[in-house]
Design a protein around this motif. Sequence first.
Motif, short mmCIF file in Angstrom:
data_model
loop_
_atom_site.label_atom_id
_atom_site.label_comp_id
_atom_site.label_asym_id
_atom_site.label_seq_id
_atom_site.Cartn_x
_atom_site.Cartn_y
_atom_site.Cartn_z
N SER A 31 -81.47 54.72 82.95
CA SER A 31 -80.12 54.80 82.51
C SER A 31 -79.04 54.68 83.43
CB SER A 31 -79.89 56.35 81.86
OG SER A 31 -80.36 57.33 82.81
N LEU A 32 -79.24 55.30 84.88
CA LEU A 32 -78.61 55.05 85.90
C LEU A 32 -78.24 53.73 86.30
CD1 LEU A 32 -76.67 56.56 88.01
CD2 LEU A 32 -78.67 56.30 89.60
N LEU A 33 -79.64 52.92 86.28
CA LEU A 33 -79.48 51.18 86.57
C LEU A 33 -78.64 50.69 85.47
CD1 LEU A 33 -82.88 50.78 88.09
CD2 LEU A 33 -80.81 50.69 89.22
N THR A 34 -78.93 51.02 84.24
CA THR A 34 -78.32 50.44 83.09
C THR A 34 -76.87 50.57 83.24
OG1 THR A 34 -80.18 51.00 81.69
CG2 THR A 34 -78.18 50.20 80.68
N SER A 35 -76.32 51.84 83.23
CA SER A 35 -74.98 52.14 83.46
C SER A 35 -74.29 51.26 84.64
CB SER A 35 -74.52 53.68 83.36
OG SER A 35 -75.40 54.19 84.59
N LEU A 36 -75.12 51.22 85.67
CA LEU A 36 -74.58 50.37 86.93
C LEU A 36 -74.47 49.07 86.37
CD1 LEU A 36 -76.18 52.04 90.01
CD2 LEU A 36 -74.05 51.95 89.35
N TYR A 37 -75.21 48.41 85.87
CA TYR A 37 -75.02 47.17 85.49
C TYR A 37 -73.89 46.92 84.23
CZ TYR A 37 -76.52 42.66 83.35
OH TYR A 37 -76.47 41.37 82.87
N VAL A 38 -73.85 47.73 83.62
CA VAL A 38 -72.75 47.59 82.48
C VAL A 38 -71.42 47.67 83.34
CG1 VAL A 38 -71.50 48.83 80.55
CG2 VAL A 38 -73.96 48.71 80.61
N PHE A 39 -71.12 48.54 84.25
CA PHE A 39 -70.02 48.66 85.08
C PHE A 39 -69.70 47.38 85.68
CE2 PHE A 39 -70.21 53.27 84.69
CZ PHE A 39 -68.86 53.46 84.40
N TYR A 40 -70.93 46.81 86.38
CA TYR A 40 -70.77 45.82 87.29
C TYR A 40 -70.39 44.56 86.29
CZ TYR A 40 -72.34 41.65 89.76
OH TYR A 40 -72.33 40.14 90.39
N CYS A 41 -70.79 44.49 85.05
CA CYS A 41 -70.37 43.42 84.12
C CYS A 41 -69.01 43.36 83.75
CB CYS A 41 -71.30 43.06 82.93
SG CYS A 41 -73.03 42.91 83.21
N LEU A 42 -68.43 44.68 83.57
CA LEU A 42 -67.25 44.91 83.14
C LEU A 42 -66.41 44.43 84.18
CD1 LEU A 42 -67.36 48.35 81.41
CD2 LEU A 42 -66.73 45.99 80.28
N ALA A 43 -66.63 44.86 85.58
CA ALA A 43 -65.89 44.38 86.46
C ALA A 43 -65.64 43.29 87.04
CB ALA A 43 -66.27 45.31 87.89
N GLU A 44 -66.70 42.37 86.52
CA GLU A 44 -66.72 40.92 86.77
C GLU A 44 -65.95 40.41 85.63
OE1 GLU A 44 -70.06 37.44 88.04
OE2 GLU A 44 -70.62 39.35 87.05
N ARG A 45 -66.03 41.00 84.42
CA ARG A 45 -65.19 40.30 83.52
C ARG A 45 -63.76 40.70 83.91
NH1 ARG A 45 -64.68 37.38 79.21
NH2 ARG A 45 -63.50 38.27 77.43
N CYS A 46 -63.43 41.77 83.88
CA CYS A 46 -62.03 42.14 84.31
C CYS A 46 -61.28 40.99 85.39
CB CYS A 46 -61.80 43.45 84.85
SG CYS A 46 -62.13 44.70 83.74
N GLN A 47 -62.20 40.66 86.36
CA GLN A 47 -61.58 39.80 87.36
C GLN A 47 -61.55 38.46 86.95
OE1 GLN A 47 -64.47 39.83 90.58
NE2 GLN A 47 -63.47 41.39 91.87
N THR A 48 -62.35 38.05 85.73
CA THR A 48 -62.01 36.49 85.31
C THR A 48 -61.10 36.65 84.29
OG1 THR A 48 -63.86 37.12 83.76
CG2 THR A 48 -64.45 36.06 85.83
N LEU A 49 -60.85 37.73 83.81
CA LEU A 49 -59.59 37.64 82.95
C LEU A 49 -58.31 37.36 83.67
CD1 LEU A 49 -60.27 40.84 80.30
CD2 LEU A 49 -60.09 38.22 80.06
#
Length: 248
Positions: A31-49
Motif C-alpha cells: 500500500s505504501l508503494l502504491t500510494s507513493l506511485y500515485v503521488f508521483y503520477c499526480l505530481a508529474e501530471r501537475c507539472q505538465t498541466l
Amino acid sequence: MSPLGPAGAHPTPAEPLSRSIFRKFLLMLCSLLTSLYVFYCLAERCQTLSGPVVGLSGGSEEAGAPARGVLAGGPRELAVWPAAAQRKPWEEETPGQAVGPGGSGAGSSVAEAPPGTLALLLDEGSKQLPQAIIIGVKKGGTRALLEFLRVHPDVRAVGAEPHFFDRSYDKGLAWYRNFSKDFPTVLFANKNKNKNKNKNKNKNKNKNKNKNKNKNKNKNKNKNKNKNKNKNKNKNKNEQECQCFTFK
Ligand SMILES: Nc1ncnc2c1ncn2[C@@H]1O[C@H](COP(=O)(O)OS(=O)(=O)O)[C@@H](OP(=O)(O)O)[C@H]1O
C-alpha cells in the motif's frame, strides 16, 4: 502426544504468528508503494498541466498559433486567445522596465515563472497591468458587463477607481502598475466625476427651460446658450468610461 519439531509436519504455534505479521508487513509495504506511485503520477501530471496564466508566457509561440492561455473551466471563447493580443502597445514605451513576454513588467514574477508553477497560483502575477479594458459610454451597462465577467473565477476585478487615464496618466505606467499590485483587476476612470457634472448640467437645463417659457426676451442669447449646452452634452456622451480587468 508431544508436538513435533520444526522439521516435522505440524508447525509450532509461533509460526502462524510470524506469518501473519509478515503478511501484514507485505500488505503495508504494497500500500505504501502504491500510494507513493500515485503521488508521483499526480505530481508529474501537475507539472505538465498548463497554469491559468500560461498564456502570459506565450511569446515563444509560432505566429498564428494560439497561445497557451487557457482559463481553467472557462468558456471556449475565453479559453484561448492569440499571442499577439497579449502584447500590449505600451510595452515599448517603458524602456526602463524589463517587460516580459507576456507583458508583465518589472517585478512581475508571472513572466519569469515557468508555466504550471506555484507562482501562478499564489497571485504573484498581481503586479501586471490589466489584460483587458472595458470601454463604454456612460449608462452603457459597463458595470453590468464587469460584474458578469468577474463572476468567472479566473477574472479578477478591482472595485476602486484609480483614475489613471483621466487624472494620473502623467504619473506613468509605474504608478499604474503599483496600484494594480494591490488591485490587479478592474480600474475605472471618469465615472463619478462626470456623473455629478451631468446632474448639475441637467439642473441648469431645466432652469433655462423655465426661463425661456416665462420670458420672451433674449431669445437669441438663449438659443446660443442652448447650442453650447448641446455641444457639451455631446461631449459628455462621447466621453468614455474605462474598466480594466485581468485574468488570474
Ligand atoms: N442588460 C442590460 N439591459 C439594459 N440595461 C442595462 C443592462 N445592464 C445594465 N443596464 C443599465 O445600465 C445602466 C448602468 O450602466 P453603467 O454601469 O454603464 O452606468 S454607469 O455609468 O457606470 O453609472 C443602468 O441603468 P439605470 O438603472 O437607468 O441607471 C442599468 O440598469
